[in-house]
Design a protein around this motif. Structure first.
Motif, PDB file in Angstrom:
ATOM      1  N   ASP A 183       0.876  -1.161   0.000  1.00  0.00           N
ATOM      2  CA  ASP A 183       0.000   0.000   0.000  1.00  0.00           C
ATOM      3  C   ASP A 183       0.921   1.221   0.000  1.00  0.00           C
ATOM      4  OD1 ASP A 183      -1.600   2.192   0.682  1.00  0.00           O
ATOM      5  OD2 ASP A 183      -2.968   0.970   1.865  1.00  0.00           O
ATOM      6  N   TRP A 184       1.234   1.718  -1.199  1.00  0.00           N
ATOM      7  CA  TRP A 184       2.251   2.755  -1.319  1.00  0.00           C
ATOM      8  C   TRP A 184       1.834   4.042  -0.625  1.00  0.00           C
ATOM      9  CZ3 TRP A 184       5.999  -0.127  -2.274  1.00  0.00           C
ATOM     10  CH2 TRP A 184       5.937  -1.170  -3.198  1.00  0.00           C
ATOM     11  N   ASN A 185       0.558   4.366  -0.667  1.00  0.00           N
ATOM     12  CA  ASN A 185       0.102   5.586  -0.005  1.00  0.00           C
ATOM     13  C   ASN A 185       0.298   5.492   1.505  1.00  0.00           C
ATOM     14  OD1 ASN A 185      -1.420   8.226  -0.555  1.00  0.00           O
ATOM     15  ND2 ASN A 185      -2.611   7.343   1.122  1.00  0.00           N
ATOM     16  N   GLN A 186      -0.011   4.321   2.051  1.00  0.00           N
ATOM     17  CA  GLN A 186       0.182   4.114   3.482  1.00  0.00           C
ATOM     18  C   GLN A 186       1.662   4.179   3.846  1.00  0.00           C
ATOM     19  OE1 GLN A 186      -0.389   0.077   5.254  1.00  0.00           O
ATOM     20  NE2 GLN A 186      -1.943   1.082   6.506  1.00  0.00           N
ATOM     21  N   MET A 187       2.514   3.578   2.993  1.00  0.00           N
ATOM     22  CA  MET A 187       3.950   3.604   3.254  1.00  0.00           C
ATOM     23  C   MET A 187       4.491   5.032   3.171  1.00  0.00           C
ATOM     24  SD  MET A 187       7.027   1.514   1.351  1.00  0.00           S
ATOM     25  CE  MET A 187       6.335  -0.076   1.850  1.00  0.00           C
ATOM     26  N   ALA A 188       4.026   5.783   2.163  1.00  0.00           N
ATOM     27  CA  ALA A 188       4.474   7.167   2.029  1.00  0.00           C
ATOM     28  C   ALA A 188       4.051   7.990   3.243  1.00  0.00           C
ATOM     29  CB  ALA A 188       3.897   7.769   0.749  1.00  0.00           C
ATOM     30  N   GLN A 189       2.815   7.782   3.697  1.00  0.00           N
ATOM     31  CA  GLN A 189       2.330   8.515   4.866  1.00  0.00           C
ATOM     32  C   GLN A 189       3.170   8.175   6.094  1.00  0.00           C
ATOM     33  OE1 GLN A 189      -0.544  10.802   4.898  1.00  0.00           O
ATOM     34  NE2 GLN A 189       0.738  11.328   6.663  1.00  0.00           N
ATOM     35  N   ALA A 190       3.510   6.888   6.246  1.00  0.00           N
ATOM     36  CA  ALA A 190       4.325   6.465   7.386  1.00  0.00           C
ATOM     37  C   ALA A 190       5.711   7.094   7.329  1.00  0.00           C
ATOM     38  CB  ALA A 190       4.426   4.947   7.413  1.00  0.00           C
ATOM     39  N   ARG A 191       6.268   7.193   6.133  1.00  0.00           N
ATOM     40  CA  ARG A 191       7.581   7.813   5.973  1.00  0.00           C
ATOM     41  C   ARG A 191       7.546   9.289   6.354  1.00  0.00           C
ATOM     42  NH1 ARG A 191      12.607   5.365   4.896  1.00  0.00           N
ATOM     43  NH2 ARG A 191      12.248   3.381   3.861  1.00  0.00           N
ATOM     44  N   VAL A 192       6.503   9.960   5.923  1.00  0.00           N
ATOM     45  CA  VAL A 192       6.382  11.381   6.258  1.00  0.00           C
ATOM     46  C   VAL A 192       6.169  11.550   7.760  1.00  0.00           C
ATOM     47  CG1 VAL A 192       4.936  13.429   5.978  1.00  0.00           C
ATOM     48  CG2 VAL A 192       5.571  12.067   3.981  1.00  0.00           C
ATOM     49  N   ASP A 193       5.305  10.719   8.327  1.00  0.00           N
ATOM     50  CA  ASP A 193       5.019  10.818   9.758  1.00  0.00           C
ATOM     51  C   ASP A 193       6.259  10.565  10.611  1.00  0.00           C
ATOM     52  OD1 ASP A 193       2.403  11.345   9.120  1.00  0.00           O
ATOM     53  OD2 ASP A 193       1.660   9.327   9.584  1.00  0.00           O
ATOM     54  N   SER A 194       7.118   9.659  10.158  1.00  0.00           N
ATOM     55  CA  SER A 194       8.315   9.310  10.928  1.00  0.00           C
ATOM     56  C   SER A 194       9.511  10.196  10.575  1.00  0.00           C
ATOM     57  CB  SER A 194       8.689   7.839  10.685  1.00  0.00           C
ATOM     58  OG  SER A 194       9.002   7.611   9.320  1.00  0.00           O
ATOM     59  N   ARG A 195       9.301  11.166   9.715  1.00  0.00           N
ATOM     60  CA  ARG A 195      10.362  12.095   9.304  1.00  0.00           C
ATOM     61  C   ARG A 195      11.561  11.345   8.729  1.00  0.00           C
ATOM     62  NH1 ARG A 195       9.760  17.190  11.398  1.00  0.00           N
ATOM     63  NH2 ARG A 195      12.001  17.554  11.500  1.00  0.00           N
ATOM     64  N   SER A 196      11.285  10.375   7.867  1.00  0.00           N
ATOM     65  CA  SER A 196      12.357   9.557   7.292  1.00  0.00           C
ATOM     66  C   SER A 196      12.372   9.603   5.769  1.00  0.00           C
ATOM     67  CB  SER A 196      12.219   8.107   7.765  1.00  0.00           C
ATOM     68  OG  SER A 196      10.998   7.537   7.329  1.00  0.00           O
ATOM     69  N   ALA A 197      11.731  10.615   5.178  1.00  0.00           N
ATOM     70  CA  ALA A 197      11.749  10.800   3.727  1.00  0.00           C
ATOM     71  C   ALA A 197      12.203  12.218   3.411  1.00  0.00           C
ATOM     72  CB  ALA A 197      10.375  10.540   3.119  1.00  0.00           C
ATOM     73  N   TYR A 198      13.037  12.331   2.382  1.00  0.00           N
ATOM     74  CA  TYR A 198      13.592  13.624   1.988  1.00  0.00           C
ATOM     75  C   TYR A 198      13.445  13.815   0.487  1.00  0.00           C
ATOM     76  CZ  TYR A 198      15.693  13.671   6.624  1.00  0.00           C
ATOM     77  OH  TYR A 198      15.880  13.660   7.974  1.00  0.00           O
ATOM     78  N   LEU A 199      13.333  15.081   0.066  1.00  0.00           N
ATOM     79  CA  LEU A 199      13.141  15.412  -1.342  1.00  0.00           C
ATOM     80  C   LEU A 199      14.133  16.483  -1.778  1.00  0.00           C
ATOM     81  CD1 LEU A 199       9.247  15.731  -1.388  1.00  0.00           C
ATOM     82  CD2 LEU A 199      10.578  13.809  -2.257  1.00  0.00           C
ATOM     83  N   ILE A 200      14.451  16.441  -3.074  1.00  0.00           N
ATOM     84  CA  ILE A 200      15.132  17.562  -3.721  1.00  0.00           C
ATOM     85  C   ILE A 200      14.136  18.248  -4.627  1.00  0.00           C
ATOM     86  CG2 ILE A 200      16.739  18.070  -5.600  1.00  0.00           C
ATOM     87  CD1 ILE A 200      18.867  16.708  -4.184  1.00  0.00           C
ATOM     88  N   GLU A 201      14.093  19.554  -4.553  1.00  0.00           N
ATOM     89  CA  GLU A 201      13.229  20.360  -5.415  1.00  0.00           C
ATOM     90  C   GLU A 201      14.071  21.175  -6.384  1.00  0.00           C
ATOM     91  OE1 GLU A 201      10.727  22.953  -3.202  1.00  0.00           O
ATOM     92  OE2 GLU A 201       9.234  21.426  -2.753  1.00  0.00           O
ATOM     93  N   VAL A 202      13.594  21.286  -7.604  1.00  0.00           N
ATOM     94  CA  VAL A 202      14.159  22.197  -8.597  1.00  0.00           C
ATOM     95  C   VAL A 202      13.007  23.044  -9.125  1.00  0.00           C
ATOM     96  CG1 VAL A 202      15.278  22.403 -10.846  1.00  0.00           C
ATOM     97  CG2 VAL A 202      16.035  20.639  -9.232  1.00  0.00           C
ATOM     98  N   ASP A 203      13.171  24.355  -9.075  1.00  0.00           N
ATOM     99  CA  ASP A 203      12.108  25.282  -9.487  1.00  0.00           C
ATOM    100  C   ASP A 203      10.798  24.994  -8.749  1.00  0.00           C
ATOM    101  OD1 ASP A 203      13.814  26.536 -11.290  1.00  0.00           O
ATOM    102  OD2 ASP A 203      13.295  25.140 -12.912  1.00  0.00           O
ATOM    103  N   GLY A 204      10.912  24.645  -7.485  1.00  0.00           N
ATOM    104  CA  GLY A 204       9.744  24.430  -6.650  1.00  0.00           C
ATOM    105  C   GLY A 204       9.058  23.094  -6.824  1.00  0.00           C
ATOM    106  N   GLN A 205       9.622  22.202  -7.661  1.00  0.00           N
ATOM    107  CA  GLN A 205       9.004  20.907  -7.911  1.00  0.00           C
ATOM    108  C   GLN A 205       9.902  19.771  -7.427  1.00  0.00           C
ATOM    109  OE1 GLN A 205       5.878  20.478  -9.144  1.00  0.00           O
ATOM    110  NE2 GLN A 205       5.737  22.716  -9.046  1.00  0.00           N
ATOM    111  N   PRO A 206       9.350  18.777  -6.703  1.00  0.00           N
ATOM    112  CA  PRO A 206      10.154  17.627  -6.298  1.00  0.00           C
ATOM    113  C   PRO A 206      10.678  16.868  -7.511  1.00  0.00           C
ATOM    114  CG  PRO A 206       8.095  17.707  -5.072  1.00  0.00           C
ATOM    115  CD  PRO A 206       7.972  18.700  -6.193  1.00  0.00           C
ATOM    116  N   VAL A 207      11.972  16.528  -7.504  1.00  0.00           N
ATOM    117  CA  VAL A 207      12.584  15.831  -8.641  1.00  0.00           C
ATOM    118  C   VAL A 207      13.335  14.573  -8.228  1.00  0.00           C
ATOM    119  CG1 VAL A 207      12.766  17.905 -10.061  1.00  0.00           C
ATOM    120  CG2 VAL A 207      14.624  17.314  -8.486  1.00  0.00           C
ATOM    121  N   ALA A 208      13.511  14.331  -6.938  1.00  0.00           N
ATOM    122  CA  ALA A 208      14.211  13.124  -6.466  1.00  0.00           C
ATOM    123  C   ALA A 208      13.910  12.948  -4.992  1.00  0.00           C
ATOM    124  CB  ALA A 208      15.717  13.222  -6.694  1.00  0.00           C
ATOM    125  N   MET A 209      14.038  11.702  -4.528  1.00  0.00           N
ATOM    126  CA  MET A 209      13.780  11.433  -3.116  1.00  0.00           C
ATOM    127  C   MET A 209      14.780  10.425  -2.565  1.00  0.00           C
ATOM    128  SD  MET A 209      10.494   8.841  -2.944  1.00  0.00           S
ATOM    129  CE  MET A 209      10.582   7.194  -3.656  1.00  0.00           C
TER     130      MET A 209
END
Length: 240
Positions: A183-209
């Protein structure tokens, strides 16, 4: 469960992840990066034993001969082993595990050790197929890559869940399509909740994680590194 004598060593099953950690971690932490998967899962199970299925260790004269952890991941139960001192040690651990009659789907371990257990399984009539060969890389120094993009590195936030969910699915399809989907949405939510996901933005848009996991005594693992196809070949994975 009390200790039992098997061949030349003492082998024990652990019903408590905490007790398993206390027994095996002093030895396995001596090569922390090499044993990071088993150690990381064992450490996580101390706080949340939901996917803890089985664990045992073999000890002789206070020396750890080997350890085994069965971890549930979706519909799979993974057979995860530490390096063993000898084929006899692997045989002793495997015989003990076999008595428990627990179903497994995957064998994961350091190459020489995995080959020993693979032979033992095949001797029992089990058919195994190598799905992936991996290495563990230890980062001891960071040289920041050169990049001309105007980029921002940040912690993922709640509004990032949909894009992280989509990228997790794409990562799965490219990297490990043989694994059962999650359940990718659940996994993504868990990652955000646990502060264990990071993103790079270019021109205000996420381009890598990228993500972090298995926070141990002196190390932490980097995983979930992904750049969508349209943004590759720009050094973004190195940056993140």
């Amino acid at each position: 469960m009390p200790l039992g004598l098997r061949k030349s060593g003492m082998i024990k099953r652990f019903d408590s992840p905490e007790e398993f950690w206390q027994v095996v971690s002093p030895t396995l932490l001596l090569e922390e990066s090499k044993n990071s998967l088993l150690l990381g899962l064992a450490n996580q199970f101390r706080a949340n034993p939901k996917n803890f299925v089985f664990a045992c260790s073999a000890v002789e004269d206070e020396k750890l001969l080997g350890a085994l952890l069965i971890s549930r991941y979706n519909t799979n139960q993974n057979f995860i082993v530490s390096p063993v001192s000898s084929f006899d040690s692997a045989s002793m651990i495997f015989d003990f595990f076999s008595d428990a009659k627990i179903k497994i789907n995957n064998l994961i371990g350091e190459l020489r050790t995995a080959e020993r257990y693979k032979q033992l399984m095949e001797n029992r009539g089990l058919r195994l197929k190598v799905l992936m060969g991996q290495k563990i890389y230890r980062c001891t120094k960071v040289l920041h890559p050169k990049n001309n993009l105007e980029w921002v590195f940040r912690l993922a936030e709640p509004h990032d869940v949909p894009i992280i969910s989509r990228w997790l699915n794409e990562f799965h399809q490219e990297a490990v399509p043989h694994d059962p989907p999650s359940d990718w949405n659940q996994m993504a939510q868990a990652r955000v909740d646990s502060r264990s996901a990071y993103l790079i933005e270019v021109d205000g848009q996420p381009v890598a994680m990228a993500g972090i996991s298995r926070d141990l005594t002196t190390s932490i693992s980097v995983n979930m590194v992904y750049t969508p196809k349209s943004m590759r070949k720009r050094g973004l994975a190195s940056l993140v």
